[in-house]
Scaffold this motif. Structure first.
Motif, PDB file in Angstrom:
ATOM      1  N   TYR A  83     -27.565 -18.812 -18.145  1.00  0.00           N
ATOM      2  CA  TYR A  83     -26.703 -17.833 -18.783  1.00  0.00           C
ATOM      3  C   TYR A  83     -27.399 -16.994 -19.845  1.00  0.00           C
ATOM      4  O   TYR A  83     -26.954 -15.877 -20.141  1.00  0.00           O
ATOM      5  CB  TYR A  83     -25.494 -18.530 -19.415  1.00  0.00           C
ATOM      6  N   ASP A  92     -21.179 -14.834 -18.058  1.00  0.00           N
ATOM      7  CA  ASP A  92     -20.943 -15.807 -16.980  1.00  0.00           C
ATOM      8  C   ASP A  92     -20.678 -17.206 -17.523  1.00  0.00           C
ATOM      9  O   ASP A  92     -20.128 -18.059 -16.809  1.00  0.00           O
ATOM     10  CB  ASP A  92     -22.141 -15.848 -16.024  1.00  0.00           C
ATOM     11  N   LYS A  95     -17.087 -18.139 -17.135  1.00  0.00           N
ATOM     12  CA  LYS A  95     -16.484 -18.141 -15.802  1.00  0.00           C
ATOM     13  C   LYS A  95     -16.416 -19.565 -15.255  1.00  0.00           C
ATOM     14  O   LYS A  95     -17.179 -19.960 -14.377  1.00  0.00           O
ATOM     15  CB  LYS A  95     -17.272 -17.228 -14.868  1.00  0.00           C
TER      16      LYS A  95
END
Length: 317
Positions: A83, A92, A95
């Motif tokens: 990340y 991200d 997520k």
């Protein structure tokens, strides 16, 4: 198709199903079903221990969000390069639906959330942990199928009939046939849950020992399953980080079982505030009844006194 893999476990072509415009992600769906099973089964065990229906769900309102945050934090911290390295998007990291929950962080922060909820309800945390332990194992068994939807966390290549067929090439995957480590761990977690149920009935585990047994048994399975995985991971002295974590947590859990058995043998009684548990136990309803009776007695006493006062002058005349 590889001729040596005439039988295999197929991977889903998509990890997302759409109910009209609403996306239903397989990974999230498995997590939700797992939480539901853990709460439902934990509630049954809690009631059997003498607790009140609904307490497990009330505490889960604290435990589940804490657990999700803890699981994600552990994953992001231990795999930060996914990340925050060059070419990656740090957004991200939020997520969660794409996968990436570390069970170690989930249990640690989930336990903190459960402790807060238990204190608010006035129930003993060790007894609550014992009640929900097998349900958590079953929830993990269900949650692991989320990895199947995402085509992730598989093991080495194999030609066994139950090999997992990976078809996606995203994220560095190489299509082929691999050990279905998600399935191994799912079956292992079912066995852990059944073991805890049996041991709890056979030995009357209490004071957190059923939960500790769940932790120790899970760590044993996680150790050999983790060793089979081929996804990228940090290594220390030749072993994956999660192997070392499993070893340390296993030793802590076993130590707790031994020490707790000597200091607090047997199983503690579960008595929730406001729940009658036999003679001598006061509940809110009992107090209300006593208050009504006292009020009625006072009213009767005042009426008698007033009658006596009226009768006194009559006697004088």
């Amino acid at each position: 198709m590889n001729p040596m893999n005439l039988a295999y476990i197929p991977s889903p072509s998509h990890g997302v199903l759409y109910l009209g415009p609403v996306p239903l992600r397989g990974y999230a769906f498995c997590i939700i079903i797992g939480v539901f099973v853990a709460v439902w089964f934990g509630n049954r065990r809690w009631i059997a221990r003498g607790g009140r229906s609904g307490t497990v769900a009330d505490i889960a309102v604290w435990a589940v969000p804490f657990g999700l945050v803890g699981g994600r934090l552990y994953h992001v911290i231990t795999d930060y390069e996914l990340y925050f390295s060059e070419g990656r998007d740090w957004v991200d990291a939020f997520k969660v639906w794409e996968g990436g929950l570390g069970i170690w962080g989930a249990i640690a922060l989930g336990a903190l959330g459960a402790w807060i909820g238990a204190r608010r309800r006035g129930v003993p945390m060790p007894a609550y942990a014992d009640a929900v332990a097998p349900g958590i194992a079953f929830a993990q068994a269900i949650g692991r199928w989320g990895n199947w939807f995402n085509q992730e966390l598989y093991g080495r290549e194999t030609h066994l009939p139950w090999a997992l067929h990976i078809t996606s090439s995203e994220g560095g995957r190489v299509p082929g046939y691999y050990h279905p480590t998600f399935l191994y761990e799912s079956l292992w977690c079912v066995g852990v849950g059944l073991l805890v149920i049996w041991a709890d009935r056979r030995f009357k585990l209490g004071h957190g020992r059923a939960f500790a047994l769940y932790v120790a048994a899970y760590c044993v399975g996680r150790g050999w399953i983790e060793y089979m995985r081929v996804d990228d991971a940090h290594h220390i002295l030749g072993l994956r980080l999660n192997d070392w974590t499993a070893l340390v947590v296993f030793l802590l859990a076993v130590t707790y079982i031994v020490v707790s058995s000597k200091k607090r043998p047997g199983r503690e009684a579960v008595v929730e505030p406001g729940v009658a548990d036999g003679p001598g136990k006061d509940t809110g309803a009992d107090k209300d009844t006593e208050a009504v009776e006292d009020t009625e007695a006072d009213a009767e006493g005042d009426a008698d006194a007033e009658g006596e006062e009226k009768a006194a002058p009559a006697e004088k005349s």
